[in-house]
Design a protein around this motif. Structure first.
Motif, mmCIF file in Angstrom:
data_model
loop_
_atom_site.group_PDB
_atom_site.id
_atom_site.type_symbol
_atom_site.label_atom_id
_atom_site.label_comp_id
_atom_site.label_asym_id
_atom_site.label_seq_id
_atom_site.Cartn_x
_atom_site.Cartn_y
_atom_site.Cartn_z
ATOM 1 N N ASP A 165 48.008 33.700 44.608
ATOM 2 C CA ASP A 165 48.678 32.400 44.428
ATOM 3 C C ASP A 165 50.173 32.524 44.717
ATOM 4 N N LYS A 166 50.758 33.574 44.135
ATOM 5 C CA LYS A 166 52.210 33.763 44.242
ATOM 6 C C LYS A 166 52.647 34.037 45.684
ATOM 7 N N SER A 167 51.744 34.616 46.465
ATOM 8 C CA SER A 167 52.119 34.988 47.839
ATOM 9 C C SER A 167 52.396 33.764 48.697
ATOM 10 N N GLY A 168 51.817 32.609 48.308
ATOM 11 C CA GLY A 168 52.003 31.384 49.085
ATOM 12 C C GLY A 168 51.240 31.408 50.405
ATOM 13 N N LEU A 169 50.394 32.413 50.608
ATOM 14 C CA LEU A 169 49.666 32.529 51.878
ATOM 15 C C LEU A 169 48.309 31.830 51.838
ATOM 16 N N PHE A 170 47.920 31.393 50.636
ATOM 17 C CA PHE A 170 46.614 30.754 50.484
ATOM 18 C C PHE A 170 46.807 29.376 49.860
ATOM 19 N N GLY A 171 45.899 28.438 50.177
ATOM 20 C CA GLY A 171 45.985 27.101 49.600
ATOM 21 C C GLY A 171 45.620 27.122 48.126
ATOM 22 N N SER A 172 45.637 25.952 47.482
ATOM 23 C CA SER A 172 45.361 25.927 46.040
ATOM 24 C C SER A 172 43.869 25.756 45.739
ATOM 25 N N ASP A 173 43.055 25.452 46.756
ATOM 26 C CA ASP A 173 41.628 25.235 46.511
ATOM 27 C C ASP A 173 40.916 26.570 46.283
ATOM 28 N N LYS A 174 40.312 26.692 45.079
ATOM 29 C CA LYS A 174 39.607 27.959 44.786
ATOM 30 C C LYS A 174 38.138 27.688 44.458
ATOM 31 N N SER A 175 37.593 26.638 45.054
ATOM 32 C CA SER A 175 36.239 26.242 44.656
ATOM 33 C C SER A 175 35.160 26.812 45.565
ATOM 34 N N ALA A 176 35.558 27.450 46.666
ATOM 35 C CA ALA A 176 34.547 27.887 47.645
ATOM 36 C C ALA A 176 33.935 29.244 47.310
ATOM 37 N N GLY A 177 32.662 29.369 47.592
ATOM 38 C CA GLY A 177 31.967 30.668 47.627
ATOM 39 C C GLY A 177 32.178 31.620 46.472
ATOM 40 N N LYS A 178 32.254 31.076 45.238
ATOM 41 C CA LYS A 178 32.480 31.978 44.108
ATOM 42 C C LYS A 178 31.382 33.022 43.952
ATOM 43 N N SER A 179 30.153 32.607 44.238
ATOM 44 C CA SER A 179 29.058 33.552 44.026
ATOM 45 C C SER A 179 28.647 34.261 45.311
ATOM 46 N N ALA A 180 29.317 33.921 46.423
ATOM 47 C CA ALA A 180 28.892 34.473 47.709
ATOM 48 C C ALA A 180 28.900 35.991 47.740
ATOM 49 N N ALA A 181 29.835 36.584 47.012
ATOM 50 C CA ALA A 181 29.953 38.040 47.065
ATOM 51 C C ALA A 181 28.950 38.728 46.150
ATOM 52 N N LEU A 182 28.307 37.952 45.289
ATOM 53 C CA LEU A 182 27.428 38.570 44.294
ATOM 54 C C LEU A 182 25.965 38.496 44.702
ATOM 55 N N ASN A 183 25.636 39.029 45.864
ATOM 56 C CA ASN A 183 24.234 38.921 46.263
ATOM 57 C C ASN A 183 23.543 40.278 46.272
ATOM 58 N N SER A 184 24.139 41.266 45.577
ATOM 59 C CA SER A 184 23.542 42.587 45.541
ATOM 60 C C SER A 184 22.664 42.708 44.298
ATOM 61 N N PRO A 185 21.574 43.498 44.386
ATOM 62 C CA PRO A 185 20.761 43.693 43.173
ATOM 63 C C PRO A 185 21.483 44.530 42.122
ATOM 64 N N ILE A 186 22.616 45.134 42.515
ATOM 65 C CA ILE A 186 23.352 45.995 41.584
ATOM 66 C C ILE A 186 24.752 45.425 41.377
ATOM 67 N N ALA A 187 25.173 45.325 40.130
ATOM 68 C CA ALA A 187 26.524 44.813 39.882
ATOM 69 C C ALA A 187 27.319 45.807 39.050
ATOM 70 N N LEU A 188 28.577 45.953 39.413
ATOM 71 C CA LEU A 188 29.476 46.868 38.712
ATOM 72 C C LEU A 188 30.295 46.060 37.701
ATOM 73 N N VAL A 189 30.417 46.587 36.507
ATOM 74 C CA VAL A 189 31.181 45.871 35.472
ATOM 75 C C VAL A 189 32.172 46.844 34.831
ATOM 76 N N ASN A 190 33.435 46.560 34.977
ATOM 77 C CA ASN A 190 34.456 47.395 34.342
ATOM 78 C C ASN A 190 34.458 47.178 32.840
ATOM 79 N N ILE A 191 34.427 48.263 32.088
ATOM 80 C CA ILE A 191 34.520 48.089 30.629
ATOM 81 C C ILE A 191 35.780 48.771 30.089
#
Ligand code: SF4
Length: 396
Positions: free
Chosen positions: A102-128
């Motif tokens: 956001d701060k970089s000003g290189l991207f627009g303000s719309d953040k509604s696209a493809g939120k789940s697009a990256a999560l199509n793997s049967p395995i998910a990593l979760v930082n604890i």
């Protein structure tokens, strides 16, 4: 850990409409997530960064993001040396990546696209957990990732639930000393038990544990819970008590063997990391590593030559002759190969539940790779009979 960080950054970019592009010439953004644990990795990243200057000049609007541990270590110096970099995000700031974009000003303000697009793997990593407070003498991680802290217990469970609701089958809990997790009195064992109850979970794994924090309670959970992975990657680093002490690992070879015995009782397949040629390692110390390897019968190991990292206590120690280190590494790799071969061979004839990661390849609960000619969907869990063991794969 870096893969998890990459996923987190990818999600922030996906929310802004970005997607993965296989062809560099067609890409608008390059994100380099760096590792600095070995000098070689950092050099490779910096050399790529240098080469990208031309790529950036070829088309207006192209963006280069330099992130991760090398970015943290080099700090503002990156921009000075590589002015074509648009965004620098050090390892300690990954959680703030969204705000940094956001701060970089290189991207627009719309953040509604493809939120789940990256999560199509049967395995998910979760930082604890983030950071590490162990300060092993050779390791740069605590300096670039900071002191260890555990993430909020409920927030971790919520993240797992979200990932499971998107179709993930296997959850991998991550932290530099993941089994040291403790959030306001809630321990790692508490977290495992709570996660195992979540709907949709097929498998639960964790990376990277530290031998010091292996407990009877967690070994018991691993042995008795059918959804717990029966594999553990437990770094030993050396089989010599003297070298372990010099490395400030906090345990002796005997104590490590006790932890192995605990895990073996539950039928856990243990793999490890070993550093060869630590500056104080004598021929005799190396022999002790070989005998520990024989005793532990690891299912596999990542073996590394010692790599001096500036800023760590071991950096000032005189290195062993390169040829000697190469020779020891060769001997060790052969021994590891022999042991791993036996571990793979022992799987022949077994019927194993395999989580498919693509149509023909998947992994057993003990983390052995299985290849089959039959075709399945990624994410499907199937029972396959192991017909033959090859060097580092099982054929079904
Ligand atoms: S436990 Fe030791 S080797 Fe592992 S990240 Fe921490 S300091 Fe580095």
């Amino acid at each position: 850990m870096n893969t998890a960080d990459s996923e987190e950054m990818m999600l922030a970019l996906a929310a802004r409409g970005c997607f993965i592009c296989e062809d560099l010439n067609k890409a608008d953004i390059v994100l380099i997530n760096t590792c600095t644990i070995r000098e070689h990795a950092e050099h490779k990243a910096l050399s790529l960064l240098g080469r990208l200057r031309k790529w950036k000049e070829e088309k207006a609007g192209r963006i280069i993001i330099f992130a991760g541990c090398a970015a943290q270590r080099l700090g503002a110096g990156v921009r000075g040396k590589f002015p074509h970099v648009d965004i620098v995000c050090g390892a300690k700031s990954i959680d703030d990546f969204d705000k940094i974009l956001d701060k970089s000003g290189l991207f627009g303000s719309d953040k509604s696209a493809g939120k789940s697009a990256a999560l199509n793997s049967p395995i998910a990593l979760v930082n604890i957990m983030r950071g590490c407070s162990c300060k092993c003498s050779y390791c740069i991680v605590p300096y670039v990732r900071g002191e260890a802290f555990s993430l909020d217990f409920d927030a971790v469970l919520k993240e797992i639930e979200t990932k499971l609701s998107l179709g993930t089958k296997e959850i991998v809990l991550l932290g530099q000393t993941v089994n040291a997790y403790n959030y306001k009195g809630k321990t790692f064992a508490d977290l495992l038990r709570a996660a195992l109850k979540l709907e949709g979970l097929d498998r639960l794994r964790y990376l990277s544990p530290h031998p010091l924090f292996i407990t009877e309670e967690v070994s018991e959970i691993m042995a008795s819970e059918p959804k717990m992975s029966k594999h553990l990657h437990l770094p030993v680093q050396s089989g010599s008590d003297k070298v372990l002490k010099d490395m400030k690992r906090g345990y002796s070879s005997g104590e490590f063997l006790e932890k192995i015995a605990l895990l073996r009782r539950g039928g856990i397949n243990v793999t490890t990391d070993i550093i060869v040629g630590y500056p104080t390692e004598t021929e005799e110390d190396f022999k002790q590593t070989l005998s520990l390897v024989d005793e532990c019968k690891f299912g596999g190991a990542y073996c590394f030559k010692f790599s001096p990292r500036f800023g760590t206590p071991a950096f000032s120690l005189k290195e062993l002759p390169k040829e000697e280190v190469e020779k020891r590494l060769d001997i060790l790799l052969n021994k590891i190969k022999e042991n791993a071969k036996a571990a793979y061979k022992a799987q022949e004839g077994r019927a194993e539940r395999v989580l498919m990661e693509d149509p023909h390849n998947g992994r057993t609960l003990s983390n052995f790779w299985v290849k089959t000619e039959a075709s399945y969907k990624a994410g499907e869990v199937v029972t396959l009979t192991i017909k033959k063991a090859q060097e580092s794969i099982l054929l079904a």
